[in-house]
Enzyme design. Structure first.
Site, PDB file in Angstrom:
ATOM      1  N   LEU A  24       0.691  -1.267   0.017  1.00  0.00           N
ATOM      2  CA  LEU A  24       0.146  -0.114   0.184  1.00  0.00           C
ATOM      3  C   LEU A  24       0.990   1.271  -0.027  1.00  0.00           C
ATOM      4  CD1 LEU A  24      -3.216   0.849   1.983  1.00  0.00           C
ATOM      5  CD2 LEU A  24      -1.250   2.347   1.744  1.00  0.00           C
ATOM      6  N   ILE A  25       0.669   1.946  -0.765  1.00  0.00           N
ATOM      7  CA  ILE A  25       1.666   3.268  -1.139  1.00  0.00           C
ATOM      8  C   ILE A  25       0.572   4.426  -0.919  1.00  0.00           C
ATOM      9  CG2 ILE A  25       3.037   4.442  -2.603  1.00  0.00           C
ATOM     10  CD1 ILE A  25       3.193   1.595  -4.251  1.00  0.00           C
ATOM     11  N   GLY A  30      -0.066   8.660  -1.498  1.00  0.00           N
ATOM     12  CA  GLY A  30       0.330   9.843  -2.319  1.00  0.00           C
ATOM     13  C   GLY A  30       0.793   9.202  -3.718  1.00  0.00           C
ATOM     14  N   GLY A  50       4.597  11.845  -9.103  1.00  0.00           N
ATOM     15  CA  GLY A  50       5.928  12.045  -8.450  1.00  0.00           C
ATOM     16  C   GLY A  50       6.388  10.486  -7.956  1.00  0.00           C
ATOM     17  N   GLY A 102       5.407   8.527  -5.635  1.00  0.00           N
ATOM     18  CA  GLY A 102       4.211   7.644  -5.167  1.00  0.00           C
ATOM     19  C   GLY A 102       3.951   6.963  -6.418  1.00  0.00           C
ATOM     20  N   SER A 112      13.451  12.757   3.054  1.00  0.00           N
ATOM     21  CA  SER A 112      14.021  13.810   2.151  1.00  0.00           C
ATOM     22  C   SER A 112      15.406  13.853   2.581  1.00  0.00           C
ATOM     23  CB  SER A 112      13.390  15.414   2.366  1.00  0.00           C
ATOM     24  OG  SER A 112      14.176  16.066   1.600  1.00  0.00           O
ATOM     25  N   TYR A 154       9.554  22.371   6.434  1.00  0.00           N
ATOM     26  CA  TYR A 154       9.593  21.054   5.691  1.00  0.00           C
ATOM     27  C   TYR A 154      10.641  20.027   6.308  1.00  0.00           C
ATOM     28  CZ  TYR A 154      10.205  17.765   1.849  1.00  0.00           C
ATOM     29  OH  TYR A 154      10.204  16.546   1.240  1.00  0.00           O
TER      30      TYR A 154
END
Length: 247
Positions: free
Chosen positions: A5-6, A8, A12, A14, A127, A140
């Site tokens: 299950l992913i 987003g 991009g 996802g 990130s 962020y």
């Protein structure tokens, strides 16, 4: 056959990760806030499910629709650039609701089934901003750094149940919709006093020495999901790898 299950998956990382796992023969549950069937191949091994990771009822409904899963990939996130001084706390909280609390909520909702089966993997996408200080992304970076600490600690407490936790750390990917997705949120976040500094930063972004592609991230998520070693962090993309090696 395993199921991932992913979150987003509308664009991009996802979207590319969903395509990659499907190409490897897995069952894929591709979730997105506004479901779009047209961005992914039609297949009896691929389902598109609506999911807003900031809403408990949406998480519960998505997991009910998905059935048992073997791997959770927490990819959904929102971007933000701007001077922290000018960033309203309502915006700070909005970023954390998705990037931090959304990841925690999804993980908490999935863990009972993984623990009961004594198997499974949680892959959290953060990130390269967590690997080295970067300007104009303080909020962020904070939201993603929180998940780094969360994941490192969680890995210890789930090890006894044979459930693994992994981190994927993507580099700078100019081909994604990071900037456009956060565009409205960034209005007014660059006061005049910060303009000269911001212009220098944007100029450096325009000519990066190394960049990350969506496929770099999809492949790193694949490696993380299938890794049986104790490795926690998987930098994704040549720039992220360089930052990780320089630490």
């Amino acid at each position: 056959m395993k199921t991932v299950l992913i979150t987003g998956c509308s664009s991009g990382y996802g979207l590319e990760t969903a395509r990659h796992f499907h190409a490897q023969g897995w069952n894929v549950v591709a979730t997105m806030r506004t479901p779009r069937e047209d961005v992914l191949p039609r297949s009896d091994r691929l389902r598109v499910v609506g999911l807003d990771v900031t809403r408990p009822d949406s998480i519960a409904a998505a997991l009910e629709a998905s059935g048992p899963i073997d791997v959770l990939v927490n990819n959904a996130g929102i971007g933000l650039m701007g001077a922290f001084e000018a960033t309203p706390m309502t915006t700070v909280r909005e970023v954390f609701e998705t990037n931090t609390f959304g990841v925690m909520a999804m993980t908490q909702a999935v863990l009972p089934q993984l623990r009961a089966r004594r198997s499974g993997v949680v892959v959290n996408v953060t990130s390269s901003a967590t690997l080295a200080p970067m300007p104009l992304v303080a909020v962020y970076t904070a939201s993603k750094t929180a998940i780094e600490g969360f994941s490192a600690s969680l890995a210890f407490e789930l090890e006894v149940f044979d459930v693994r936790v992994k981190l994927v750390e993507p580099g700078y990917a100019p081909t994604t919709r990071f900037a456009s997705n956060g565009g409205a949120r960034m209005q007014g976040l660059f006061p005049d006093a910060y303009a000269p500094f911001a212009q220098r930063i944007f100029a450096s972004f325009a000519q990066p020495a190394l960049v990350t592609s969506e496929l770099d991230v999809a492949e790193a998520v694949w490696r993380a999901a299938n890794d049986a070693s104790g490795q926690l962090r998987f930098p994704a993309g040549p720039d992220a790898v360089a930052l990780a090696q320089a630490r």
